[in-house]
Design a protein around this motif. Structure first.
Motif, PDB file in Angstrom:
ATOM      1  N   CYS A   1      -2.830  35.518   2.167  1.00  0.00           N
ATOM      2  CA  CYS A   1      -2.355  35.680   3.258  1.00  0.00           C
ATOM      3  C   CYS A   1      -3.169  36.885   4.068  1.00  0.00           C
ATOM      4  N   THR A   2      -3.336  37.800   3.258  1.00  0.00           N
ATOM      5  CA  THR A   2      -3.904  39.269   3.856  1.00  0.00           C
ATOM      6  C   THR A   2      -5.266  38.700   4.380  1.00  0.00           C
ATOM      7  N   ILE A   3      -6.041  38.134   3.370  1.00  0.00           N
ATOM      8  CA  ILE A   3      -7.519  37.727   3.997  1.00  0.00           C
ATOM      9  C   ILE A   3      -7.478  36.752   5.188  1.00  0.00           C
ATOM     10  N   PHE A   4      -6.771  35.825   5.351  1.00  0.00           N
ATOM     11  CA  PHE A   4      -6.553  34.928   6.407  1.00  0.00           C
ATOM     12  C   PHE A   4      -6.111  35.761   7.764  1.00  0.00           C
ATOM     13  N   PHE A   5      -5.113  36.574   7.458  1.00  0.00           N
ATOM     14  CA  PHE A   5      -4.582  37.367   8.665  1.00  0.00           C
ATOM     15  C   PHE A   5      -5.620  38.224   9.267  1.00  0.00           C
ATOM     16  N   ILE A   6      -6.465  38.859   8.276  1.00  0.00           N
ATOM     17  CA  ILE A   6      -7.322  39.938   8.918  1.00  0.00           C
ATOM     18  C   ILE A   6      -8.648  38.909   9.493  1.00  0.00           C
ATOM     19  N   TRP A   7      -8.963  37.801   8.768  1.00  0.00           N
ATOM     20  CA  TRP A   7      -9.897  37.284   9.512  1.00  0.00           C
ATOM     21  C   TRP A   7      -9.571  36.825  10.849  1.00  0.00           C
ATOM     22  N   LEU A   8      -8.189  36.145  11.050  1.00  0.00           N
ATOM     23  CA  LEU A   8      -7.966  35.494  12.228  1.00  0.00           C
ATOM     24  C   LEU A   8      -7.785  36.907  13.412  1.00  0.00           C
ATOM     25  N   VAL A   9      -7.388  38.067  12.888  1.00  0.00           N
ATOM     26  CA  VAL A   9      -7.406  39.148  13.932  1.00  0.00           C
ATOM     27  C   VAL A   9      -8.608  39.465  14.099  1.00  0.00           C
ATOM     28  N   VAL A  10      -9.735  39.402  13.365  1.00  0.00           N
ATOM     29  CA  VAL A  10     -11.162  39.734  13.477  1.00  0.00           C
ATOM     30  C   VAL A  10     -11.619  38.807  14.628  1.00  0.00           C
ATOM     31  N   ARG A  11     -11.249  37.464  14.368  1.00  0.00           N
ATOM     32  CA  ARG A  11     -11.671  36.335  15.294  1.00  0.00           C
ATOM     33  C   ARG A  11     -11.046  36.828  16.723  1.00  0.00           C
ATOM     34  N   SER A  12      -9.875  37.087  16.761  1.00  0.00           N
ATOM     35  CA  SER A  12      -9.009  37.372  18.036  1.00  0.00           C
ATOM     36  C   SER A  12      -9.640  38.370  18.885  1.00  0.00           C
ATOM     37  N   VAL A  13     -10.125  39.390  18.126  1.00  0.00           N
ATOM     38  CA  VAL A  13     -10.662  40.535  19.011  1.00  0.00           C
ATOM     39  C   VAL A  13     -11.983  40.513  19.222  1.00  0.00           C
ATOM     40  N   ASN A  14     -12.696  39.481  18.747  1.00  0.00           N
ATOM     41  CA  ASN A  14     -14.211  39.345  19.105  1.00  0.00           C
ATOM     42  C   ASN A  14     -14.275  38.982  20.663  1.00  0.00           C
ATOM     43  N   LEU A  15     -14.854  39.909  21.566  1.00  0.00           N
ATOM     44  CA  LEU A  15     -14.856  39.977  22.741  1.00  0.00           C
ATOM     45  C   LEU A  15     -15.577  38.776  23.589  1.00  0.00           C
ATOM     46  N   ALA A  16     -16.638  38.375  22.600  1.00  0.00           N
ATOM     47  CA  ALA A  16     -17.555  37.293  23.058  1.00  0.00           C
ATOM     48  C   ALA A  16     -16.846  35.750  22.844  1.00  0.00           C
ATOM     49  N   LYS A  17     -15.834  35.626  22.049  1.00  0.00           N
ATOM     50  CA  LYS A  17     -15.187  34.522  22.041  1.00  0.00           C
ATOM     51  C   LYS A  17     -13.818  34.101  22.753  1.00  0.00           C
ATOM     52  N   PRO A  18     -13.665  33.215  23.405  1.00  0.00           N
ATOM     53  CA  PRO A  18     -12.271  32.758  24.218  1.00  0.00           C
ATOM     54  C   PRO A  18     -11.177  32.823  23.370  1.00  0.00           C
ATOM     55  N   LEU A  19     -10.215  33.121  23.754  1.00  0.00           N
ATOM     56  CA  LEU A  19      -8.816  32.796  23.031  1.00  0.00           C
ATOM     57  C   LEU A  19      -8.373  31.538  23.557  1.00  0.00           C
ATOM     58  N   ASN A  20      -7.695  31.188  22.463  1.00  0.00           N
ATOM     59  CA  ASN A  20      -7.096  29.648  22.483  1.00  0.00           C
ATOM     60  C   ASN A  20      -5.861  29.379  21.730  1.00  0.00           C
ATOM     61  N   GLY A  21      -5.134  28.386  22.292  1.00  0.00           N
ATOM     62  CA  GLY A  21      -3.818  28.170  21.164  1.00  0.00           C
ATOM     63  C   GLY A  21      -3.955  27.837  20.021  1.00  0.00           C
ATOM     64  N   GLN A  22      -4.837  27.100  19.430  1.00  0.00           N
ATOM     65  CA  GLN A  22      -4.879  26.843  18.124  1.00  0.00           C
ATOM     66  C   GLN A  22      -5.302  28.054  17.040  1.00  0.00           C
ATOM     67  N   LEU A  23      -6.021  29.271  17.795  1.00  0.00           N
ATOM     68  CA  LEU A  23      -6.051  30.634  17.188  1.00  0.00           C
ATOM     69  C   LEU A  23      -4.913  31.270  17.111  1.00  0.00           C
ATOM     70  N   TRP A  24      -3.889  31.190  18.248  1.00  0.00           N
ATOM     71  CA  TRP A  24      -2.878  31.921  18.117  1.00  0.00           C
ATOM     72  C   TRP A  24      -1.887  31.240  17.390  1.00  0.00           C
ATOM     73  N   LEU A  25      -1.918  29.881  17.179  1.00  0.00           N
ATOM     74  CA  LEU A  25      -1.141  29.267  16.012  1.00  0.00           C
ATOM     75  C   LEU A  25      -1.538  29.576  14.951  1.00  0.00           C
ATOM     76  N   MET A  26      -2.540  29.711  14.411  1.00  0.00           N
ATOM     77  CA  MET A  26      -2.999  30.003  13.193  1.00  0.00           C
ATOM     78  C   MET A  26      -2.755  31.424  12.867  1.00  0.00           C
ATOM     79  N   LEU A  27      -2.684  32.468  13.745  1.00  0.00           N
ATOM     80  CA  LEU A  27      -2.286  33.836  13.395  1.00  0.00           C
ATOM     81  C   LEU A  27      -0.723  33.936  13.247  1.00  0.00           C
TER      82      LEU A  27
END
Length: 168
Positions: A82-108
Motif C-alpha cells: 500500500c505504501t509503495i503504490f500510494f507513493i507511486w501515485l502521488v509521484v505521478r500526480s505531482v508530475n507537472l508534465a502529465k495531465p490529471l485524470n479521474g482514473q489516477l484520482w480513483l487509484m489514489l
C-alpha cells in the motif's frame, strides 16, 4: 485490534485454499510480488533508469525484513504494498508534465483506503508524502495539491465507511 483489510484477504485466501501452514505465506508471497512490481515502477518513474530500478527492487526483495514478513500471517507485507503504490501515485500526480485524470484520482483514493484499512501507521506515510509534495507543489500548481488532497481525504472517508470501528 488491527485494521481489517489483510485479515479480510486472508479469510478469502483460506476459503479458496484451506487452512494450511503454507496458506498465509503464499498470500504474502503474492503480495510481495505485487509490491516488487510496484516498487520497480516507482523506481523507474523516479530514477528514469531501468537498471537502477531493478537494483532497488532486488535490494527490497532480499531485505531480511521483507523475507521475514513473508513467513508470518501479518499485515506488514500488505502495508508495504500500500505504501509503495500510494507513493507511486502521488509521484505521478505531482508530475507537472502529465495531465490529471479521474482514473489516477480513483487509484489514489483506493490506495489511501487500502493503506488506512491495513495499518494505523499509514497516516504517517500520508503525512510524510503530503509534507514533501505539498511544499513542492505550492510553489507551482495548487490544482495538483487539491487533486491529491481530495483523493486522500475521500480514501480515508471510504476506509471509515468500510471499517466504522476504526476510531475505537
Amino acid at each position: 485490534i488491527h485494521p481489517p483489510l489483510y485479515f479480510w484477504l486472508l479469510h478469502v485466501w483460506t476459503w479458496l485454499f484451506g487452512v494450511h501452514p503454507w496458506t498465509g505465506p503464499t498470500l504474502n508471497m503474492l503480495l510481495q510480488a505485487v509490491g516488487a512490481w510496484g516498487l520497480f515502477r516507482l523506481a523507474r518513474t523516479t530514477l528514469r533508469d531501468t537498471q537502477e530500478a531493478l537494483g532497488v527492487t532486488f535490494i527490497w526483495v532480499v531485505s531480511p525484513a521483507v523475507v521475514t514478513a513473508v513467513l508470518e500471517a501479518r499485515q506488514y507485507g500488505l502495508f508495504g504494498v500500500c505504501t509503495i503504490f500510494f507513493i507511486w501515485l502521488v509521484v505521478r500526480s505531482v508530475n507537472l508534465a502529465k495531465p490529471l485524470n479521474g482514473q489516477l484520482w480513483l487509484m489514489l483514493l483506493l490506495a489511501t483506503a487500502a493503506g488506512a484499512l491495513t495499518h494505523f501507521h499509514f497516516v504517517l506515510v500520508v503525512a510524510g508524502a503530503g509534507l514533501v509534495f505539498v511544499l513542492k507543489l505550492l510553489r507551482h500548481e495548487f490544482k495538483r495539491v487539491l487533486f491529491v488532497g481530495t483523493a486522500v481525504t475521500a480514501g480515508y472517508l471510504l476506509s471509515f465507511a468500510l471499517h466504522p470501528q476504526f476510531l475505537r
